[in-house]
Write an enzyme that holds these catalytic residues in place. Sequence first.
Site, short mmCIF file in Angstrom:
data_model
loop_
_atom_site.label_atom_id
_atom_site.label_comp_id
_atom_site.label_asym_id
_atom_site.label_seq_id
_atom_site.Cartn_x
_atom_site.Cartn_y
_atom_site.Cartn_z
N GLU A 244 0.58 50.99 20.53
CA GLU A 244 1.66 50.19 21.12
C GLU A 244 2.85 50.15 20.18
O GLU A 244 2.68 50.14 18.96
CB GLU A 244 1.20 48.74 21.32
CG GLU A 244 0.17 48.56 22.39
CD GLU A 244 -0.25 47.10 22.52
OE1 GLU A 244 -0.86 46.77 23.54
OE2 GLU A 244 0.03 46.30 21.60
N CYS B 251 9.78 48.29 16.62
CA CYS B 251 8.60 47.90 15.83
C CYS B 251 7.51 48.92 16.09
O CYS B 251 7.07 49.08 17.23
CB CYS B 251 8.16 46.51 16.26
SG CYS B 251 6.58 46.06 15.55
N CYS C 169 -6.61 47.55 13.37
CA CYS C 169 -6.21 47.08 12.05
C CYS C 169 -7.43 46.59 11.28
O CYS C 169 -8.22 45.81 11.82
CB CYS C 169 -5.19 45.95 12.19
SG CYS C 169 -4.64 45.32 10.60
N CYS D 208 -4.74 36.66 14.75
CA CYS D 208 -4.20 37.85 15.41
C CYS D 208 -5.10 38.24 16.58
O CYS D 208 -6.30 38.43 16.41
CB CYS D 208 -4.12 39.00 14.42
SG CYS D 208 -3.63 40.55 15.19
N GLY E 141 -1.68 47.46 12.57
CA GLY E 141 -2.10 48.18 11.37
C GLY E 141 -1.44 47.70 10.10
O GLY E 141 -0.44 46.97 10.14
N GLU E 142 -2.01 48.05 8.98
CA GLU E 142 -1.46 47.73 7.66
C GLU E 142 -0.83 49.02 7.11
O GLU E 142 -1.56 49.94 6.70
CB GLU E 142 -2.58 47.21 6.74
CG GLU E 142 -2.25 47.17 5.27
CD GLU E 142 -0.95 46.46 4.90
OE1 GLU E 142 -0.81 45.28 5.22
OE2 GLU E 142 -0.07 47.11 4.30
N SER F 57 6.15 46.29 6.33
CA SER F 57 5.54 44.96 6.28
C SER F 57 4.07 45.08 5.85
O SER F 57 3.30 45.81 6.45
CB SER F 57 5.61 44.33 7.67
OG SER F 57 4.93 43.10 7.66
N SER G 72 3.61 39.58 4.49
CA SER G 72 3.05 38.55 5.37
C SER G 72 2.13 37.67 4.53
O SER G 72 0.99 38.03 4.25
CB SER G 72 2.24 39.19 6.50
OG SER G 72 3.09 39.97 7.29
N LEU G 73 2.65 36.53 4.13
CA LEU G 73 1.92 35.69 3.17
C LEU G 73 1.05 34.66 3.90
O LEU G 73 -0.15 34.54 3.63
CB LEU G 73 2.92 34.99 2.25
CG LEU G 73 2.45 34.58 0.89
CD1 LEU G 73 1.83 35.73 0.12
CD2 LEU G 73 3.61 34.00 0.07
N HIS G 74 1.67 33.89 4.76
CA HIS G 74 0.99 32.92 5.65
C HIS G 74 0.29 31.76 4.93
O HIS G 74 -0.24 30.86 5.60
CB HIS G 74 -0.04 33.61 6.55
CG HIS G 74 0.51 34.78 7.32
ND1 HIS G 74 1.76 34.77 7.88
CD2 HIS G 74 -0.02 36.01 7.59
CE1 HIS G 74 1.97 35.93 8.48
NE2 HIS G 74 0.92 36.69 8.31
N ASN H 158 2.59 31.26 18.37
CA ASN H 158 2.59 31.25 19.84
C ASN H 158 1.14 31.47 20.26
O ASN H 158 0.65 32.58 20.14
CB ASN H 158 3.49 32.39 20.34
CG ASN H 158 3.63 32.35 21.84
OD1 ASN H 158 3.59 31.30 22.45
ND2 ASN H 158 3.76 33.52 22.43
N CYS I 289 1.39 43.25 17.58
CA CYS I 289 0.62 42.72 16.47
C CYS I 289 0.26 41.28 16.76
O CYS I 289 0.80 40.35 16.18
CB CYS I 289 1.40 42.83 15.17
SG CYS I 289 0.47 42.32 13.74
#
Length: 341
Positions: free
Chosen positions: A93, A106, A113, A120, A156-157, A186, A209-211, A284, A326
Amino acid sequence: MTDRTILVGMTTQELEAFAEQLGEPKYRGRQLAMWIYRKGVITFDAMTDLPKAFRERLGEFAVINPLQVIDVKVASDGTTKYLSQLPDGETVEFVFIPHSDWDTICVSTQVGCPIGCKFCASGTSFSRNLTAGEIVGQVLIARHRENPNIVFMGMGEPLLNFDNLVKAIRLLNREVGIGARRMTVSTVGIVGGIRKLAQLGMQVNLAVSLHAPNDELRGKLIPAKLPPIAEVMKACWEYFQATKRRITFEYVLLKGVNDKVEHAVELARLLKGLPCHVNLIPYNPTVDEFERPSESAIERFRQILADKGIPVTVRHERGTEIQGACGQLRRQHLATLEVKT
Ligand code: SF4
């Protein structure tokens, strides 16, 4: 399709060699590169300055793009999600996000992943890395006009597919003509990959992407074994020193989990002094376990960072009626992402 040569993913030099293999002069490879990468044609018939016999041979021995679009969903704001099939039957995608002044595409870098972030919806299984051609192929399909921003933030990473990622960046830069500063890689914090990317001396942007502001909480949200946050921060500093590009930190805000005052204070402490920008992404809900924080909790978190001198933006979603690549999460941020050059 798979026994024919796939042209997207080849450099001009490789296309020259391919043209020679088919008994044509070398410069035909340059013409191919121009048609495929710059003009974005999708059939050999459209390559009007190539002899008809050569076009027929190309049709017999080659395909242009390894991706075949099998579904397209367009949201009312123009955000478009593509689902494409790969030569081995896997699917990938990618998302096109229009803006008045610039577009963002994107792209995914892996099928599935291996990181498995808890919030996710889509990163639950991993199948394989994408080739450079499969990464570039997404951009060629989704490109609506010159010089879009490219964000490697789909499924994916990216830094776990390092060689193909770098080859794709070079192809996009040299063959397609997209400035490296318009591209953002990212990562969830693959320290070795950040360092290697820094050493390449490319001017691509880095988003982390720390979160979570500490290892304990991060470990709960991102179960993959990752280097400690302190190591990630060191690598970020090195990245900044090597590239002079401001680092973006992505932080998905989850109600009652990582949205408290102490988390904002700890995050501000962590980022102090580093030229960076924080994107707060209110969740979301796609996974039952988590909820979106209230508007006042979002604003409180933002204000704490801002008061401590950390540039911060709350990202609002677009195209919500379609699913993002993602886990819906990065797209919310992507929808308004502006890569400053
Ligand atoms: S949020 Fe991104 S990094 Fe995390 S599991 Fe999903 S696809 Fe992978």
